[in-house]
Design a protein around this motif. Structure first.
Motif, PDB file in Angstrom:
ATOM      1  N   ASN A   1     -97.829 -74.381  73.755  1.00 48.76           N
ATOM      2  CA  ASN A   1     -97.484 -75.315  72.670  1.00 48.76           C
ATOM      3  C   ASN A   1     -96.372 -74.745  71.800  1.00 48.76           C
ATOM      4  OD1 ASN A   1     -99.220 -77.364  73.336  1.00 48.76           O
ATOM      5  ND2 ASN A   1    -100.885 -76.641  72.032  1.00 48.76           N
ATOM      6  N   GLY A   2     -96.431 -73.435  71.539  1.00 53.69           N
ATOM      7  CA  GLY A   2     -95.402 -72.806  70.718  1.00 53.69           C
ATOM      8  C   GLY A   2     -94.031 -72.905  71.350  1.00 53.69           C
ATOM      9  N   ILE A   3     -93.980 -72.782  72.663  1.00 53.08           N
ATOM     10  CA  ILE A   3     -92.696 -72.906  73.367  1.00 53.08           C
ATOM     11  C   ILE A   3     -92.069 -74.277  73.114  1.00 53.08           C
ATOM     12  CG2 ILE A   3     -91.667 -73.137  75.671  1.00 53.08           C
ATOM     13  CD1 ILE A   3     -93.644 -70.939  76.574  1.00 53.08           C
ATOM     14  N   PHE A   4     -92.900 -75.324  73.201  1.00 47.44           N
ATOM     15  CA  PHE A   4     -92.342 -76.674  73.102  1.00 47.44           C
ATOM     16  C   PHE A   4     -91.979 -77.068  71.676  1.00 47.44           C
ATOM     17  CE2 PHE A   4     -94.094 -76.800  77.314  1.00 47.44           C
ATOM     18  CZ  PHE A   4     -93.143 -77.549  78.003  1.00 47.44           C
ATOM     19  N   THR A   5     -92.494 -76.336  70.692  1.00 47.89           N
ATOM     20  CA  THR A   5     -92.053 -76.625  69.322  1.00 47.89           C
ATOM     21  C   THR A   5     -90.605 -76.203  69.114  1.00 47.89           C
ATOM     22  OG1 THR A   5     -92.808 -74.496  68.475  1.00 47.89           O
ATOM     23  CG2 THR A   5     -94.376 -76.335  68.397  1.00 47.89           C
ATOM     24  N   GLU A   6     -90.067 -75.381  70.010  1.00 50.98           N
ATOM     25  CA  GLU A   6     -88.680 -74.929  69.896  1.00 50.98           C
ATOM     26  C   GLU A   6     -87.709 -75.815  70.667  1.00 50.98           C
ATOM     27  OE1 GLU A   6     -87.862 -72.554  67.756  1.00 50.98           O
ATOM     28  OE2 GLU A   6     -89.994 -72.729  67.311  1.00 50.98           O
ATOM     29  N   LEU A   7     -88.237 -76.792  71.402  1.00 50.33           N
ATOM     30  CA  LEU A   7     -87.376 -77.686  72.173  1.00 50.33           C
ATOM     31  C   LEU A   7     -87.217 -79.007  71.434  1.00 50.33           C
ATOM     32  CD1 LEU A   7     -88.850 -76.977  75.735  1.00 50.33           C
ATOM     33  CD2 LEU A   7     -87.098 -75.715  74.485  1.00 50.33           C
ATOM     34  N   ASP A   8     -86.569 -79.969  72.057  1.00 49.29           N
ATOM     35  CA  ASP A   8     -86.361 -81.271  71.412  1.00 49.29           C
ATOM     36  C   ASP A   8     -87.688 -82.044  71.368  1.00 49.29           C
ATOM     37  OD1 ASP A   8     -86.615 -81.935  74.104  1.00 49.29           O
ATOM     38  OD2 ASP A   8     -85.289 -83.630  73.907  1.00 49.29           O
ATOM     39  N   PRO A   9     -87.763 -83.127  70.596  1.00 48.97           N
ATOM     40  CA  PRO A   9     -89.050 -83.811  70.430  1.00 48.97           C
ATOM     41  C   PRO A   9     -89.541 -84.541  71.668  1.00 48.97           C
ATOM     42  CG  PRO A   9     -87.312 -84.986  69.264  1.00 48.97           C
ATOM     43  CD  PRO A   9     -86.723 -83.679  69.700  1.00 48.97           C
ATOM     44  N   TYR A  10     -88.732 -84.616  72.713  1.00 44.96           N
ATOM     45  CA  TYR A  10     -89.135 -85.377  73.888  1.00 44.96           C
ATOM     46  C   TYR A  10     -89.610 -84.482  75.034  1.00 44.96           C
ATOM     47  CZ  TYR A  10     -86.398 -88.602  71.135  1.00 44.96           C
ATOM     48  OH  TYR A  10     -85.903 -89.343  70.091  1.00 44.96           O
ATOM     49  N   SER A  11     -89.495 -83.191  74.880  1.00 43.53           N
ATOM     50  CA  SER A  11     -89.973 -82.270  75.903  1.00 43.53           C
ATOM     51  C   SER A  11     -91.404 -81.873  75.563  1.00 43.53           C
ATOM     52  CB  SER A  11     -89.082 -81.013  75.954  1.00 43.53           C
ATOM     53  OG  SER A  11     -87.771 -81.344  76.352  1.00 43.53           O
ATOM     54  N   VAL A  12     -92.320 -82.099  76.502  1.00 47.07           N
ATOM     55  CA  VAL A  12     -93.730 -81.810  76.246  1.00 47.07           C
ATOM     56  C   VAL A  12     -94.390 -81.268  77.510  1.00 47.07           C
ATOM     57  CG1 VAL A  12     -94.019 -83.547  74.441  1.00 47.07           C
ATOM     58  CG2 VAL A  12     -94.424 -84.179  76.818  1.00 47.07           C
ATOM     59  N   PHE A  13     -95.458 -80.526  77.294  1.00 46.24           N
ATOM     60  CA  PHE A  13     -96.303 -80.088  78.399  1.00 46.24           C
ATOM     61  C   PHE A  13     -97.343 -81.170  78.649  1.00 46.24           C
ATOM     62  CE2 PHE A  13    -100.226 -78.054  79.891  1.00 46.24           C
ATOM     63  CZ  PHE A  13     -99.759 -77.461  81.058  1.00 46.24           C
ATOM     64  N   LEU A  14     -97.551 -81.523  79.902  1.00 47.75           N
ATOM     65  CA  LEU A  14     -98.502 -82.572  80.259  1.00 47.75           C
ATOM     66  C   LEU A  14     -99.657 -81.967  81.036  1.00 47.75           C
ATOM     67  CD1 LEU A  14     -95.890 -85.198  81.576  1.00 47.75           C
ATOM     68  CD2 LEU A  14     -96.919 -85.133  79.300  1.00 47.75           C
ATOM     69  N   ASN A  15    -100.864 -82.075  80.485  1.00 51.15           N
ATOM     70  CA  ASN A  15    -102.009 -81.656  81.291  1.00 51.15           C
ATOM     71  C   ASN A  15    -102.287 -82.734  82.340  1.00 51.15           C
ATOM     72  OD1 ASN A  15    -103.448 -83.746  80.057  1.00 51.15           O
ATOM     73  ND2 ASN A  15    -104.290 -82.399  78.488  1.00 51.15           N
ATOM     74  N   GLN A  16    -103.342 -82.547  83.105  1.00 53.45           N
ATOM     75  CA  GLN A  16    -103.598 -83.452  84.219  1.00 53.45           C
ATOM     76  C   GLN A  16    -103.731 -84.895  83.752  1.00 53.45           C
ATOM     77  OE1 GLN A  16    -107.041 -82.425  86.518  1.00 53.45           O
ATOM     78  NE2 GLN A  16    -106.784 -84.090  87.984  1.00 53.45           N
ATOM     79  N   GLN A  17    -104.456 -85.094  82.625  1.00 52.13           N
ATOM     80  CA  GLN A  17    -104.662 -86.460  82.141  1.00 52.13           C
ATOM     81  C   GLN A  17    -103.361 -87.067  81.626  1.00 52.13           C
ATOM     82  OE1 GLN A  17    -106.531 -83.846  81.227  1.00 52.13           O
ATOM     83  NE2 GLN A  17    -108.554 -84.280  82.105  1.00 52.13           N
ATOM     84  N   ASP A  18    -102.572 -86.262  80.920  1.00 51.95           N
ATOM     85  CA  ASP A  18    -101.300 -86.761  80.404  1.00 51.95           C
ATOM     86  C   ASP A  18    -100.354 -87.137  81.543  1.00 51.95           C
ATOM     87  OD1 ASP A  18    -102.209 -86.251  77.848  1.00 51.95           O
ATOM     88  OD2 ASP A  18    -101.313 -84.256  77.770  1.00 51.95           O
ATOM     89  N   PHE A  19    -100.333 -86.269  82.547  1.00 57.57           N
ATOM     90  CA  PHE A  19     -99.460 -86.497  83.699  1.00 57.57           C
ATOM     91  C   PHE A  19     -99.854 -87.787  84.414  1.00 57.57           C
ATOM     92  CE2 PHE A  19     -97.943 -84.643  87.998  1.00 57.57           C
ATOM     93  CZ  PHE A  19     -96.746 -85.325  87.881  1.00 57.57           C
ATOM     94  N   GLN A  20    -101.152 -87.976  84.573  1.00 52.56           N
ATOM     95  CA  GLN A  20    -101.639 -89.192  85.225  1.00 52.56           C
ATOM     96  C   GLN A  20    -101.281 -90.428  84.405  1.00 52.56           C
ATOM     97  OE1 GLN A  20    -105.833 -89.164  86.056  1.00 52.56           O
ATOM     98  NE2 GLN A  20    -105.861 -91.253  86.831  1.00 52.56           N
ATOM     99  N   ALA A  21    -101.437 -90.320  83.078  1.00 52.48           N
ATOM    100  CA  ALA A  21    -101.161 -91.472  82.214  1.00 52.48           C
ATOM    101  C   ALA A  21     -99.700 -91.870  82.267  1.00 52.48           C
ATOM    102  CB  ALA A  21    -101.572 -91.153  80.782  1.00 52.48           C
ATOM    103  N   ILE A  22     -98.805 -90.897  82.226  1.00 50.44           N
ATOM    104  CA  ILE A  22     -97.382 -91.229  82.220  1.00 50.44           C
ATOM    105  C   ILE A  22     -96.944 -91.762  83.583  1.00 50.44           C
ATOM    106  CG2 ILE A  22     -96.355 -89.009  82.928  1.00 50.44           C
ATOM    107  CD1 ILE A  22     -94.436 -89.347  80.553  1.00 50.44           C
ATOM    108  N   THR A  23     -97.594 -91.283  84.636  1.00 48.68           N
ATOM    109  CA  THR A  23     -97.294 -91.812  85.974  1.00 48.68           C
ATOM    110  C   THR A  23     -97.752 -93.259  86.088  1.00 48.68           C
ATOM    111  OG1 THR A  23     -97.535 -89.600  86.936  1.00 48.68           O
ATOM    112  CG2 THR A  23     -97.669 -91.471  88.447  1.00 48.68           C
ATOM    113  N   GLU A  24     -98.960 -93.533  85.555  1.00 48.21           N
ATOM    114  CA  GLU A  24     -99.485 -94.899  85.601  1.00 48.21           C
ATOM    115  C   GLU A  24     -98.635 -95.855  84.760  1.00 48.21           C
ATOM    116  OE1 GLU A  24    -104.218 -93.806  86.275  1.00 48.21           O
ATOM    117  OE2 GLU A  24    -103.495 -94.446  84.306  1.00 48.21           O
TER     118      GLU A  24
END
Length: 407
Positions: free
Chosen positions: A70-93
């Protein structure tokens, strides 16, 4: 990455202080080094191991790794995120037109969470959430820069677990705070809704750039090919975007030549130029594109391509201003993924609209309907009618005003 490094640095300094009695012989050497020298993967693992071993309370190793990610992604732009399995499935759907959730898309930046758009027929739309609303608190916890990522994770967790949430929101154009309660629901997203309005004007509401969007518009064009249409309205208001290739293909449907968009990034494959092919639909028909501050990403790619190639005029509000491309990168051997910004988008004229947005040719903001000096294409006596849409009405009047100019 500086925040992450600072956070890790605090852990390191704390451990050094606690162990200074037994490790004092090495202190001088460490103090003369630059503060962030030699920060690398072995050091990160050493920090995690040390915390796991010596910290006053028991800390789960997975929790530490999750915090580091999470700390890594706070240093990137607001659209870059880590997706766990559920998040990945949701965005694919969601790219396939259906998902379970609250029905809004957000951007997080400068310590705040902003609604990009609520999806049609979603819990968010039914609760009257609007594009540009800022989330002040979630379940009565105030949002700030420190807990922002955690709150986004909690919102997703509540969605996955079918739990209701409460949000306190500040609308973009007023200081009147509102509180809403949302229960997650299955959201079906039709890529387009279409109808013939106002004496043979084809109206297409493009709701999402999902996998079937281009085909849906092509089929609609075929269904209308024998009608005496006098124009096309393409409505991409409150459309948060989606698949870039769909934006490119839809632009190609309406354009017979010209550049659609270019992308530029740090690695080779992120650099592309997309051009229109000769075949197109609705040839010769005038065209209006409706945009607002909820029109983002792929919507802006399409709007800019049609505007700068003089294929359509834009009516409405300045768009959201998301001029970057994200790629879904699955993690090798796992069910997780990263949604990572890999490139910036440039309009056909080479402009990057990130954080700027696209200016409409005819600007009609919400406030315009309350002002006395409305543009002539706004019919003020209709404004009190239920379901009145001043931007659609303005587009219709633009067609009507345009006709004498063609004679």
């Amino acid at each position: 990455m500086h925040h992450t490094i600072r956070n890790i640095g605090c852990f390191v300094l704390g451990v050094c202080t606690a162990l200074s009695i037994s490790l004092s012989s090495s202190e001088h050497t460490q103090q003369i080094r630059p503060l962030y020298q030699d920060y690398d993967y072995p050091l990160l693992m050493d920090v995690i191991d040390t915390i796991e071993t010596y910290y006053v309370d028991k800390v789960d190793r997975q929790q530490l790794i999750h915090a580091a990610i999470n700390g890594i992604f706070t240093e990137l732009d607001p659209y870059s995120v880590f997706l766990n399995q559920q998040d990945f499935q949701a965005i694919t759907e969601s790219s396939q037109g259906e998902y379970f959730g609250f029905g809004f898309e957000v951007a997080s930046d400068n310590g705040q969470i902003t609604i990009i758009t609520p999806f049609k027929n979603s819990p968010a739309e039914r609760a009257n959430i609007k594009p540009g609303d800022t989330i002040l608190s979630f379940n009565h916890t105030q949002v700030n820069a420190q807990n922002l990522q955690g709150i986004l994770t909690d919102i997703r967790r509540h969605s996955i677990n079918n739990q209701a949430i409460s949000l306190t929101l500040k609308p973009a154009n007023t200081d009147v705070i509102k509180e809403v309660f949302l229960q997650p629901d299955t959201i079906h997203i039709e890529s387009i809704n279409s109808e013939i309005i106002a004496d043979n004007i084809g109206y297409i509401h493009l709701t999402n750039f999902q996998e079937d969007a281009t085909e849906a518009i092509a089929q609609q064009a075929a269904a209308w090919q024998h009608l005496p249409l006098k124009g096309i309205i393409l409505d991409i208001r409150n459309n948060p975007g989606g698949l870039l290739d769909q934006a490119v293909q839809i632009a190609d449907l309406f354009l017979s030549k010209g550049r659609i968009v270019s992308t530029s990034g740090r690695f080779f494959d992120a650099n592309e130029d997309y051009y229109a092919s000769a075949a197109n639909i609705f040839t010769g028909l005038p065209m209006v594109v409706l945009i607002n501050k909820g029109s983002a990403s792929a919507s802006e790619v399409l709007a800019a391509a049609l505007q700068e190639n003089q294929r359509a005029i834009l009516i409405g509000e300045t768009s959201f201003g998301k001029g970057t491309v994200q790629s879904l990168i699955p993690m090798l051997g796992q069910s997780n993924a990263i949604k990572l910004t890999i490139a910036q988008c440039n309009t056909p004229n080479g402009n990057n609209i990130n954080s700027i947005g696209i200016e409409p040719d005819i600007k009609i903001a919400i406030s315009a309907v309350t002002e006395d000096n409305n543009m002539s294409i706004i019919d003020s006596h209709n404004m009190l009618e239920q379901d009145y849409d001043q931007q659609i009405d303005s587009a219709i009047k633009w067609f009507n005003h345009r006709e004498p100019q063609q004679e």
